[in-house]
Design an enzyme around this catalytic site. Structure first.
Site, PDB file in Angstrom:
ATOM      1  N   HIS A  20      -7.792  -9.488   5.105  1.00 55.52           N
ATOM      2  CA  HIS A  20      -8.452  -9.174   6.376  1.00 55.52           C
ATOM      3  C   HIS A  20      -9.445 -10.288   6.751  1.00 55.52           C
ATOM      4  O   HIS A  20      -9.498 -10.737   7.887  1.00 55.52           O
ATOM      5  CB  HIS A  20      -9.244  -7.865   6.281  1.00 55.52           C
ATOM      6  CG  HIS A  20      -8.414  -6.626   6.107  1.00 55.52           C
ATOM      7  ND1 HIS A  20      -8.634  -5.737   5.086  1.00 55.52           N
ATOM      8  CD2 HIS A  20      -7.393  -6.113   6.837  1.00 55.52           C
ATOM      9  CE1 HIS A  20      -7.784  -4.722   5.200  1.00 55.52           C
ATOM     10  NE2 HIS A  20      -7.015  -4.929   6.245  1.00 55.52           N
ATOM     11  N   LYS A  44      -6.760  10.984   8.725  1.00 56.70           N
ATOM     12  CA  LYS A  44      -6.524  10.049   7.628  1.00 56.70           C
ATOM     13  C   LYS A  44      -7.786   9.924   6.790  1.00 56.70           C
ATOM     14  O   LYS A  44      -8.766   9.309   7.213  1.00 56.70           O
ATOM     15  CB  LYS A  44      -6.169   8.681   8.247  1.00 56.70           C
ATOM     16  CG  LYS A  44      -5.115   7.899   7.504  1.00 56.70           C
ATOM     17  CD  LYS A  44      -4.669   6.736   8.385  1.00 56.70           C
ATOM     18  CE  LYS A  44      -4.099   5.589   7.610  1.00 56.70           C
ATOM     19  NZ  LYS A  44      -3.792   4.440   8.471  1.00 56.70           N
ATOM     20  N   ARG A  93       2.152  -9.385   7.698  1.00 56.44           N
ATOM     21  CA  ARG A  93       2.505  -9.844   6.341  1.00 56.44           C
ATOM     22  C   ARG A  93       4.021  -9.925   6.234  1.00 56.44           C
ATOM     23  O   ARG A  93       4.642 -10.745   6.866  1.00 56.44           O
ATOM     24  CB  ARG A  93       1.915  -8.890   5.286  1.00 56.44           C
ATOM     25  CG  ARG A  93       0.435  -9.033   5.111  1.00 56.44           C
ATOM     26  CD  ARG A  93      -0.166  -7.816   4.481  1.00 56.44           C
ATOM     27  NE  ARG A  93      -0.046  -6.682   5.377  1.00 56.44           N
ATOM     28  CZ  ARG A  93      -0.511  -5.470   5.142  1.00 56.44           C
ATOM     29  NH1 ARG A  93      -1.123  -5.221   4.016  1.00 56.44           N
ATOM     30  NH2 ARG A  93      -0.371  -4.512   6.015  1.00 56.44           N
ATOM     31  N   SER A 131      -4.916  -2.979   1.336  1.00 55.94           N
ATOM     32  CA  SER A 131      -6.022  -2.146   0.846  1.00 55.94           C
ATOM     33  C   SER A 131      -5.503  -1.101  -0.128  1.00 55.94           C
ATOM     34  O   SER A 131      -6.141  -0.823  -1.149  1.00 55.94           O
ATOM     35  CB  SER A 131      -6.720  -1.439   2.011  1.00 55.94           C
ATOM     36  OG  SER A 131      -7.278  -2.370   2.893  1.00 55.94           O
TER      37      SER A 131
END
Ligand code: ADP
Length: 163
Positions: A20, A44, A93, A131
């Site tokens: 990040h 979430k 990614r 993460s």
């Protein structure tokens, strides 16, 4: 006077990783200001609270100028407009990121035509970094100090110290 170029970099950031941070740092080469916006998604539940995530992002980006850290709920596009921005910054990614990101970017553009989503490719060393993987490895006692900024490393050690 030319207008300040602002980009909103939204995400969960639970917690912020070196991947990040790399996007933020490279984004600052293109934009005058980057608003790192932690999504407050009620459905979430994360490892870190929204406040903890914000504090960690602030600590991790303290050396950069042009970074603002905030949280938002509701529609991202509404938040972006309210910030005086027109660009959403996202990282990409693996190919697996593409389909989801493409869908969201299309939807956001449909909701607000003037908003563009700009993607930055991950830097090679962080291509596999997420993460969730960091949390999993840290919870099992693995070394993640080279993958996250120092304040996050400390916070992860504290979170999992009771195990
Ligand atoms: P979200 O839940 O919205 O995907 P994340 O915090 O996981 O939130 O990610 C926020 C943004 O940062 C996403 O665009 C994601 O693709 C990007 N990102 C996450 N990790 C990396 C990395 N290692 N390299 C480049 N971009 C990354």
């Amino acid at each position: 006077m030319t207008q300040k170029r602002i980009a909103v970099y939204p995400g969960s950031f639970d917690p912020i990783t070196c991947g990040h941070l790399d996007i933020v740092e490279r984004g600052l080469e293109v934009f005058d200001e980057i608003v790192v916006a932690v999504a407050n998604n009620v459905g979430k539940k994360g490892l870190f609270s929204i406040d903890e995530r914000i504090t960690l992002i602030r600590e991790a980006t303290a050396g950069f100028s042009g970074v603002r850290v905030d949280t938002f709920d509701g529609l991202l596009v509404d938040y972006v407009i309210a910030q005086g921005a027109r660009v959403i910054l996202r990282g990409l990614r693996a190919v697996s990121d593409f389909e989801y990101e493409f869908q969201i970017a299309q939807m956001n553009n449909k909701l607000h035509r003037e908003i563009e989503t700009l993607f930055m490719m991950t830097s090679v060393p962080y291509g596999y970094l997420s993460s969730s993987l960091v949390k999993e490895v840290a919870s099992l006692g693995g070394q993640v100090d080279s993958l996250v900024p120092p304040p996050v490393h400390k916070a992860l050690l504290e979170k999992f110290s009771h195990r």
